[in-house]
Design a protein around this motif. Structure first.
Motif, PDB file in Angstrom:
ATOM      1  N   SER A  90      34.980  -4.957  -9.058  1.00  0.00           N
ATOM      2  CA  SER A  90      33.804  -4.349  -8.425  1.00  0.00           C
ATOM      3  C   SER A  90      32.562  -5.234  -8.525  1.00  0.00           C
ATOM      4  CB  SER A  90      33.516  -2.978  -9.028  1.00  0.00           C
ATOM      5  OG  SER A  90      33.171  -3.101 -10.393  1.00  0.00           O
ATOM      6  N   LYS A  91      32.554  -6.146  -9.500  1.00  0.00           N
ATOM      7  CA  LYS A  91      31.388  -7.033  -9.635  1.00  0.00           C
ATOM      8  C   LYS A  91      31.252  -7.971  -8.442  1.00  0.00           C
ATOM      9  CE  LYS A  91      33.932 -10.299 -12.474  1.00  0.00           C
ATOM     10  NZ  LYS A  91      34.028 -10.914 -13.787  1.00  0.00           N
ATOM     11  N   TYR A  92      32.372  -8.288  -7.797  1.00  0.00           N
ATOM     12  CA  TYR A  92      32.304  -9.147  -6.607  1.00  0.00           C
ATOM     13  C   TYR A  92      31.652  -8.421  -5.433  1.00  0.00           C
ATOM     14  CZ  TYR A  92      35.449 -11.974  -9.382  1.00  0.00           C
ATOM     15  OH  TYR A  92      35.999 -12.712 -10.389  1.00  0.00           O
ATOM     16  N   ILE A  93      31.836  -7.140  -5.368  1.00  0.00           N
ATOM     17  CA  ILE A  93      31.175  -6.350  -4.323  1.00  0.00           C
ATOM     18  C   ILE A  93      29.673  -6.298  -4.592  1.00  0.00           C
ATOM     19  CG2 ILE A  93      30.990  -4.046  -3.314  1.00  0.00           C
ATOM     20  CD1 ILE A  93      33.964  -3.753  -3.678  1.00  0.00           C
ATOM     21  N   LEU A  94      29.298  -6.238  -5.873  1.00  0.00           N
ATOM     22  CA  LEU A  94      27.872  -6.276  -6.221  1.00  0.00           C
ATOM     23  C   LEU A  94      27.261  -7.622  -5.839  1.00  0.00           C
ATOM     24  CD1 LEU A  94      25.464  -4.874  -7.548  1.00  0.00           C
ATOM     25  CD2 LEU A  94      26.220  -5.855  -9.716  1.00  0.00           C
TER      26      LEU A  94
ATOM     27  N   SER B  50      26.723  -7.615  -2.170  1.00  0.00           N
ATOM     28  CA  SER B  50      25.553  -6.800  -1.853  1.00  0.00           C
ATOM     29  C   SER B  50      24.264  -7.599  -2.066  1.00  0.00           C
ATOM     30  CB  SER B  50      25.545  -5.543  -2.720  1.00  0.00           C
ATOM     31  OG  SER B  50      24.356  -4.828  -2.544  1.00  0.00           O
TER      32      SER B  50
ATOM     33  N   TYR C  11      30.016  -0.494  -4.806  1.00  0.00           N
ATOM     34  CA  TYR C  11      30.034  -0.966  -6.192  1.00  0.00           C
ATOM     35  C   TYR C  11      29.825   0.188  -7.160  1.00  0.00           C
ATOM     36  CZ  TYR C  11      28.246  -2.742 -10.569  1.00  0.00           C
ATOM     37  OH  TYR C  11      28.024  -2.957 -11.907  1.00  0.00           O
TER      38      TYR C  11
ATOM     39  N   ALA D 247      27.560  -1.961   0.498  1.00  0.00           N
ATOM     40  CA  ALA D 247      28.242  -2.661  -0.591  1.00  0.00           C
ATOM     41  C   ALA D 247      27.762  -2.171  -1.956  1.00  0.00           C
ATOM     42  CB  ALA D 247      28.036  -4.167  -0.462  1.00  0.00           C
ATOM     43  N   LEU D 248      26.477  -1.851  -2.076  1.00  0.00           N
ATOM     44  CA  LEU D 248      25.960  -1.338  -3.338  1.00  0.00           C
ATOM     45  C   LEU D 248      26.548   0.027  -3.661  1.00  0.00           C
ATOM     46  CD1 LEU D 248      24.019  -1.746  -5.709  1.00  0.00           C
ATOM     47  CD2 LEU D 248      22.257  -0.646  -4.332  1.00  0.00           C
TER      48      LEU D 248
ATOM     49  N   GLY E 182      32.547   0.987  -9.702  1.00  0.00           N
ATOM     50  CA  GLY E 182      32.127   0.740 -11.077  1.00  0.00           C
ATOM     51  C   GLY E 182      32.333   1.956 -11.965  1.00  0.00           C
TER      52      GLY E 182
END
Length: 80
Positions: free
Chosen positions: A31-35, A38, A20, A16-17, A24
């Motif tokens: 993409s902040k939701y994937i961070l 993570s 992101y 996930a990182l 990003g």
């Protein structure tokens, strides 16, 4: 084994990182939701790594047994 779940959660956090970082750089809005996912996977893996240590049992000699699902042997009373 309990540590396999922790390793899987850690691998998901790393994937996930990386996702992101890729999204990003392309300035994708969500993409902040994937961070956040993570981070949640990372915290979950840390708790799962600590689980065997927090719930370890001591045997008769006082040694720590790190398998919390192992059956506990009870001592029988000494008969005179």
């Amino acid at each position: 084994m309990k540590l396999q779940k922790a390793v899987i959660a850690l691998i998901l956090a790393i994937i996930a990182l990386v996702a992101y970082l890729i999204l990003g750089s392309k300035e994708v809005e969500w993409s902040k939701y994937i961070l956040e996912a993570s981070g949640l996977f990372l915290m979950l893996s840390a708790l799962l790594f600590l689980y065997p240590i927090l719930f370890a049992r001591k045997d008769k000699e006082g040694c720590v047994e790190l398998d919390p699902e192992a059956p506990v042997e009870t001592a029988e009373p000494v008969k005179d």
